[in-house]
Design a protein around this motif. Structure first.
Motif, PDB file in Angstrom:
ATOM      1  N   LEU A   1       0.826  -1.208   0.000  1.00  0.00           N
ATOM      2  CA  LEU A   1       0.000   0.000   0.000  1.00  0.00           C
ATOM      3  C   LEU A   1       0.860   1.256   0.000  1.00  0.00           C
ATOM      4  CD1 LEU A   1      -2.763  -1.021   2.582  1.00  0.00           C
ATOM      5  CD2 LEU A   1      -2.925  -1.007   0.088  1.00  0.00           C
ATOM      6  N   GLY A   2       1.934   1.245   0.775  1.00  0.00           N
ATOM      7  CA  GLY A   2       2.829   2.406   0.801  1.00  0.00           C
ATOM      8  C   GLY A   2       3.507   2.639  -0.523  1.00  0.00           C
ATOM      9  N   LEU A   3       3.905   1.547  -1.189  1.00  0.00           N
ATOM     10  CA  LEU A   3       4.543   1.692  -2.503  1.00  0.00           C
ATOM     11  C   LEU A   3       3.567   2.269  -3.520  1.00  0.00           C
ATOM     12  CD1 LEU A   3       6.965   1.172  -4.370  1.00  0.00           C
ATOM     13  CD2 LEU A   3       6.091  -1.148  -4.719  1.00  0.00           C
ATOM     14  N   LEU A   4       2.320   1.785  -3.510  1.00  0.00           N
ATOM     15  CA  LEU A   4       1.318   2.326  -4.431  1.00  0.00           C
ATOM     16  C   LEU A   4       1.064   3.804  -4.161  1.00  0.00           C
ATOM     17  CD1 LEU A   4      -1.410  -0.476  -4.695  1.00  0.00           C
ATOM     18  CD2 LEU A   4       0.365   0.121  -6.344  1.00  0.00           C
ATOM     19  N   PHE A   5       0.948   4.170  -2.885  1.00  0.00           N
ATOM     20  CA  PHE A   5       0.697   5.567  -2.547  1.00  0.00           C
ATOM     21  C   PHE A   5       1.870   6.458  -2.943  1.00  0.00           C
ATOM     22  CE2 PHE A   5       0.730   9.177   0.396  1.00  0.00           C
ATOM     23  CZ  PHE A   5      -0.555   9.672   0.209  1.00  0.00           C
TER      24      PHE A   5
ATOM     25  N   ALA B   1      11.815   7.089  -0.981  1.00  0.00           N
ATOM     26  CA  ALA B   1      10.626   6.555  -0.305  1.00  0.00           C
ATOM     27  C   ALA B   1      10.055   5.330  -1.022  1.00  0.00           C
ATOM     28  CB  ALA B   1       9.572   7.643  -0.151  1.00  0.00           C
ATOM     29  N   PRO B   2       9.793   5.398  -2.360  1.00  0.00           N
ATOM     30  CA  PRO B   2       9.307   4.177  -3.032  1.00  0.00           C
ATOM     31  C   PRO B   2      10.306   3.030  -2.958  1.00  0.00           C
ATOM     32  CG  PRO B   2       8.939   6.116  -4.409  1.00  0.00           C
ATOM     33  CD  PRO B   2       9.809   6.550  -3.275  1.00  0.00           C
ATOM     34  N   VAL B   3      11.611   3.344  -3.000  1.00  0.00           N
ATOM     35  CA  VAL B   3      12.625   2.287  -2.923  1.00  0.00           C
ATOM     36  C   VAL B   3      12.575   1.577  -1.577  1.00  0.00           C
ATOM     37  CG1 VAL B   3      15.114   1.850  -2.899  1.00  0.00           C
ATOM     38  CG2 VAL B   3      14.139   3.353  -4.632  1.00  0.00           C
ATOM     39  N   LEU B   4      12.374   2.326  -0.492  1.00  0.00           N
ATOM     40  CA  LEU B   4      12.314   1.717   0.837  1.00  0.00           C
ATOM     41  C   LEU B   4      11.082   0.821   0.982  1.00  0.00           C
ATOM     42  CD1 LEU B   4      13.459   4.675   3.134  1.00  0.00           C
ATOM     43  CD2 LEU B   4      14.759   2.653   2.444  1.00  0.00           C
ATOM     44  N   TYR B   5       9.935   1.287   0.480  1.00  0.00           N
ATOM     45  CA  TYR B   5       8.737   0.441   0.523  1.00  0.00           C
ATOM     46  C   TYR B   5       8.943  -0.821  -0.315  1.00  0.00           C
ATOM     47  CZ  TYR B   5       5.983   4.109   2.789  1.00  0.00           C
ATOM     48  OH  TYR B   5       5.484   5.032   3.689  1.00  0.00           O
ATOM     49  N   ALA B   6       9.564  -0.669  -1.482  1.00  0.00           N
ATOM     50  CA  ALA B   6       9.834  -1.839  -2.324  1.00  0.00           C
ATOM     51  C   ALA B   6      10.812  -2.791  -1.642  1.00  0.00           C
ATOM     52  CB  ALA B   6      10.381  -1.396  -3.680  1.00  0.00           C
ATOM     53  N   ALA B   7      11.774  -2.255  -0.887  1.00  0.00           N
ATOM     54  CA  ALA B   7      12.735  -3.108  -0.179  1.00  0.00           C
ATOM     55  C   ALA B   7      12.037  -3.945   0.887  1.00  0.00           C
ATOM     56  CB  ALA B   7      13.825  -2.245   0.454  1.00  0.00           C
ATOM     57  N   VAL B   8      11.106  -3.344   1.630  1.00  0.00           N
ATOM     58  CA  VAL B   8      10.343  -4.110   2.630  1.00  0.00           C
ATOM     59  C   VAL B   8       9.519  -5.192   1.950  1.00  0.00           C
ATOM     60  CG1 VAL B   8       8.548  -3.971   4.388  1.00  0.00           C
ATOM     61  CG2 VAL B   8      10.282  -2.181   4.241  1.00  0.00           C
ATOM     62  N   LEU B   9       8.907  -4.844   0.826  1.00  0.00           N
ATOM     63  CA  LEU B   9       8.103  -5.811   0.085  1.00  0.00           C
ATOM     64  C   LEU B   9       8.953  -6.983  -0.381  1.00  0.00           C
ATOM     65  CD1 LEU B   9       5.133  -6.051  -0.836  1.00  0.00           C
ATOM     66  CD2 LEU B   9       5.827  -5.041  -3.007  1.00  0.00           C
TER      67      LEU B   9
END
Length: 284
Positions: free
Chosen positions: A95-99, A130-138
């Motif tokens: 959800l964070g990556l999409l946002f 920010a998108p990179v960090l969300y993608a890393a968690v994913l």
């Protein structure tokens, strides 16, 4: 027998995953609190209370930083997090990556590339980070087996499934990520190649050469390559070949010829592990 004491220099497998996720959470929290500090306290609290996304972010940051139930254990090196926590982090990260992608994309579409590049420089690259960090968690919380394949120890990893075989009791335990699927008699299990070029029969190696005796110091998984099929290729319409683990128990009425799991062979390691499991079950 004396057990090796775990120290900072000898951490349990999986500690790196916990540390990485916590570090990402601290970075996201620091940036979020920095953004909130630009507002006065009343405005910040009002904005947080009226924003569902802020509440989701708070829960996500709490789970990332504190990680309730997380514990690095050598028996499950790829799964130091409880399954519910892994699933929750995966959902919130998605959800964070999409946002983040939607926000950045909307800003670029309205302001243009030049102003977008200026905004990236003004935020020290945060619009990209920010998108990179969300993608890393994913990516860290992606479906994985409990361990890597170790043919000498009779542990196999195929997709998100892990299989362990006890040669003394002739029992097989199957795990789907961290969830135990079941325990079976090894003589009642067989591997079936569903489709693709990997479905050709495999010659059975001698145990002393391919697998080694149980507990033998020189046992290695390397010789299994001599009995492996050609390199993994895609089938029709780009589909990967699949493998099934079947349970056929004459004593279990109503459960005969049941599929324990079905997995696609996504990597060369999956193919080699499936062939090694097939050869091992034939020798039991």
């Amino acid at each position: 027998m004396a057990r090796t004491k775990e120290t900072r220099a000898n951490a349990a497998p999986g500690a790196g995953t916990i540390f990485t996720l916590r570090a990402i959470g601290l970075v996201l929290a620091a940036r979020w609190f920095f953004s909130m500090s630009q507002m006065n306290l009343t405005s910040a609290l009002t904005a947080m209370a009226s924003s569902p996304w802020a509440c989701i972010n708070l829960v996500f940051l709490f789970l990332l930083i504190f990680q309730p139930g997380a514990r690095a254990v050598a028996e499950r090196p790829f799964h130091p997090l409880p399954q519910w926590l892994r699933q929750a982090l995966r959902l919130f990260a998605f959800l964070g990556l999409l946002f983040a992608l939607w926000s950045v994309g909307a800003f670029v579409a309205s302001a243009g590339w030049r102003r977008a590049m200026q905004a990236v420089a003004a935020t020290n690259g945060w619009l990209v980070a920010a998108p990179v960090l969300y993608a890393a968690v994913l990516w860290i919380c992606r479906p994985r087996p409990l361990w890597r394949t170790n043919v000498a120890a009779r542990r196999f990893a195929i997709g998100r499934y892990a299989v362990s075989l006890d040669a003394l009791t002739r029992t097989v335990v199957v795990w789907a990520e961290r969830r135990k699927v079941g325990q079976y008699d090894a003589r009642e299990l067989s591997v079936r190649w569903a489709n693709g070029p990997a479905a050709r029969p495999t010659p059975t190696p001698t145990p002393a050469v391919a697998f080694g005796a149980a507990g033998e110091p020189g046992a290695s998984a390397a010789p299994i390559a001599s009995v492996a099929a050609p390199a993994l290729t895609r089938g029709a319409f780009g589909m990967r070949p699949k493998v099934e683990l079947l349970w056929d128990s004459p004593a279990a009425a109503g459960h005969n010829r049941q599929t324990v799991f079905r997995a696609a062979l996504m990597t060369e390691g999956d193919r080699v592990a499936a062939r090694a499991l097939d050869a091992t079950l034939r020798q039991v």
